[in-house]
Design a protein around this motif. Sequence first.
Motif, PDB file in Angstrom:
ATOM      1  N   LYS A 100      10.439 -17.029 -24.006  1.00 41.31           N
ATOM      2  CA  LYS A 100      10.740 -17.907 -25.190  1.00 41.31           C
ATOM      3  C   LYS A 100      10.594 -19.362 -24.796  1.00 41.31           C
ATOM      4  N   HIS A 101       9.853 -20.041 -25.432  1.00 37.11           N
ATOM      5  CA  HIS A 101      10.078 -21.513 -25.191  1.00 37.11           C
ATOM      6  C   HIS A 101      10.291 -22.301 -26.239  1.00 37.11           C
ATOM      7  N   ALA A 158      13.065 -21.089 -22.106  1.00 31.83           N
ATOM      8  CA  ALA A 158      14.473 -20.419 -22.391  1.00 31.83           C
ATOM      9  C   ALA A 158      14.372 -19.199 -22.021  1.00 31.83           C
ATOM     10  N   LEU A 159      13.430 -18.395 -21.901  1.00 24.55           N
ATOM     11  CA  LEU A 159      13.184 -17.038 -21.335  1.00 24.55           C
ATOM     12  C   LEU A 159      11.910 -16.847 -20.502  1.00 24.55           C
ATOM     13  N   ARG A 160      11.724 -16.290 -19.434  1.00 24.24           N
ATOM     14  CA  ARG A 160      10.762 -16.015 -18.831  1.00 24.24           C
ATOM     15  C   ARG A 160      10.539 -14.843 -18.336  1.00 24.24           C
ATOM     16  N   ASP A 161       9.469 -14.079 -18.604  1.00 26.15           N
ATOM     17  CA  ASP A 161       9.057 -12.749 -18.521  1.00 26.15           C
ATOM     18  C   ASP A 161      10.457 -11.667 -18.160  1.00 26.15           C
ATOM     19  N   SER A 201       8.093 -15.854 -27.819  1.00 25.87           N
ATOM     20  CA  SER A 201       6.965 -16.716 -27.749  1.00 25.87           C
ATOM     21  C   SER A 201       5.741 -15.669 -27.145  1.00 25.87           C
ATOM     22  N   GLY A 202       6.353 -14.700 -26.523  1.00 23.90           N
ATOM     23  CA  GLY A 202       5.349 -13.570 -26.107  1.00 23.90           C
ATOM     24  C   GLY A 202       6.236 -12.384 -25.538  1.00 23.90           C
ATOM     25  N   GLY A 213      16.468 -18.854 -17.372  1.00 22.23           N
ATOM     26  CA  GLY A 213      15.607 -17.987 -18.146  1.00 22.23           C
ATOM     27  C   GLY A 213      15.167 -16.766 -17.675  1.00 22.23           C
ATOM     28  N   ARG A 214      15.550 -16.416 -16.222  1.00 20.04           N
ATOM     29  CA  ARG A 214      14.988 -15.284 -15.787  1.00 20.04           C
ATOM     30  C   ARG A 214      16.319 -14.292 -15.640  1.00 20.04           C
ATOM     31  N   LEU A 215      15.904 -12.957 -15.786  1.00 18.19           N
ATOM     32  CA  LEU A 215      16.858 -12.120 -15.997  1.00 18.19           C
ATOM     33  C   LEU A 215      17.135 -11.327 -14.482  1.00 18.19           C
ATOM     34  N   GLU A 216      18.195 -11.029 -13.881  1.00 15.20           N
ATOM     35  CA  GLU A 216      18.306 -10.375 -12.766  1.00 15.20           C
ATOM     36  C   GLU A 216      19.347  -9.215 -12.857  1.00 15.20           C
TER      37      GLU A 216
END
Lengths: 245, 381
Positions: free
Chosen positions: A17-18, A28-31, A66-67, A227-230
Amino acid sequence: MEPLAKEPVVRIEHLSKHFGEGSAQVDALRDIDLTVYPGQVVGLMGPSGSGKTTLLNCIACIVEPSGGRITLDGDVVYDEAWLTSDLRRLRLDKIGFIFQYPNLLPFLDGTDNVAIVLNLAGYGGSAARERAADLLEYLDVAHRKHAMPGQLSGGEAQRVAIARALANRPRIILADEPTAPLDSERARIVMDLLRRIAQEQDAAVIVVTHDEMILDRFDHIFRLRDGRLELEEDRTRPRRPGTEP
Amino acid sequence: MNLAYRDIRHNLLRFVLTNLGLSLLLGIVIMITGVYGGLVNDAVRQARAAHADLWVVQAGTNGPFAQGSRIPGDTRDLVARVYGVAKAGAVTYQSVQTELNGKPLRFFLVGFEPGRPGSPTSLIAGRDILRDHYEMIVDRSSGLKLGQVIPLGTHAHEFKIVGLTEGQVTSSGDAVAYVTLRDAHALQFELAPPAERREVARGGGSGSSDQINAVIAKVSPHVRIDEVAAALSRWKHLTTLTEAQQETLLSKFVIQKARSQQLMIMVLLVIVSAVIIALIIYTLTMDKVRSIATLKFIGAPDRTIVGLVVQQALSMGIFGYFTGLVLVLVFKPYFPRRLVLDPQTVGIVFAITVVVCLAASTLGIRLALKVDPAEALAGTG
């Protein structure tokens, strides 16, 4: 995070999400990949602005990603675009949301704040009020069922809000810092309640929190950074003797 | 579950106070409608009070109300002899002003021949005029009582009130009074003593005339009114008007300007009401943005949100309308002019109020539909 021989209730794949465009774009959120199984309680942590609430809003179908791909309760609802036109109905049927503040409707009493969800879902007046009364009983707040939100304490209001989130028996329960307005004892009570509900209703519970005191109530704890989840901790794995629980 | 009703019940005091203001505004709209109705009704009543089938007036005029008309007194005998005319009566009309207890008192004075068409009917108190002189029947809106005596004319003749009528006022609100034709002539042509002395000195008469303003004819029920009108119209020195023509003259032309003014005020008030209702609805919706966002978040469809706004707008309009109507009905007797509120007009104003409320709620609906469900997540208590 091993599969529990059940289909996941929430599956997020490569979610992004960008906001903004070009040089002003903020990711804001990446992969993001996240899978939550029935009965699991998952914690999302991270500093302010890390994207926790954005992720929760994407799962709640409030914010369009966004994707990526979102699968809720076996149905793909987003795959590079919304696949359902009635997101409102989807929220009503599948998702229960617990806000940071109870957000009760100020003009309805405790029972009606719960019953309204059931009315919207098509329940008749008396059936809705009966179920609402049962839920308030279950959450130990039945004695305040006729009280208006302004007359409820913080803990009571939050329990009514939880009852509202559970009213339509959702498979997914999302909670945005539900313990923020509560003291530590009440915070633990609320988290125990969510755990119990996850088990009893076979629901997936995702909780955004900053509260370190309740971390032991989660099955998995994820941390969002830039924006990355770990995955920070998987509390479902057996631990070696001598390690911290 | 009716959310609009619950919200109103929760904020009852605010709703009542807001509606009190709105009811005053809608009350003024209803009142102006009543003034408009009264204006038209009073004008027509003036002609209807004579119970005429035909009005015979000066040739080429639209007398006696829309235009001045002066015809010889013996015209009544001419008209009475025409085939089909059952009865005829001579009448005069004039505005008079006198003073009673230091306050001015205005009348629209009708001079009539007792027992002939043009006489007052439907007395609510007292009796008919039985004497040739100095008795008067007057509308009770003048405030005069039976037996009271008032001075009239340049010689301050004392007229005794012997009968009262109700609802007989002119379009300008003056009470209608009846005296005998002879008294009316005297009041119209009698000169003040100095003027009379001068007139006598120069060899003139004593200020009396046998002129009348119109002849009112009642047509026999066995003869068609238009046939009699056609017969009368052969006299080139007279013009004959039917009752319907007289009413049209009064309601359309005599009070045309006043009607337009009232209509304009009414339209402006409706517009002002619409703007105020729209602002109230908008403000009420603004106050509920968080609740609306929460409703949307938990899955409420747009129709629930629209229903909430529209039902509140309608509740406000209906409550305000009926409170306004009650206020107007309560204070109607104290209003300085007659208000006529017939059920049809009251119904039309109600329909306009409903339409205005629906139109005014669009602003609130637009706002409500634009509320983002995510606003429910905003971190306020």
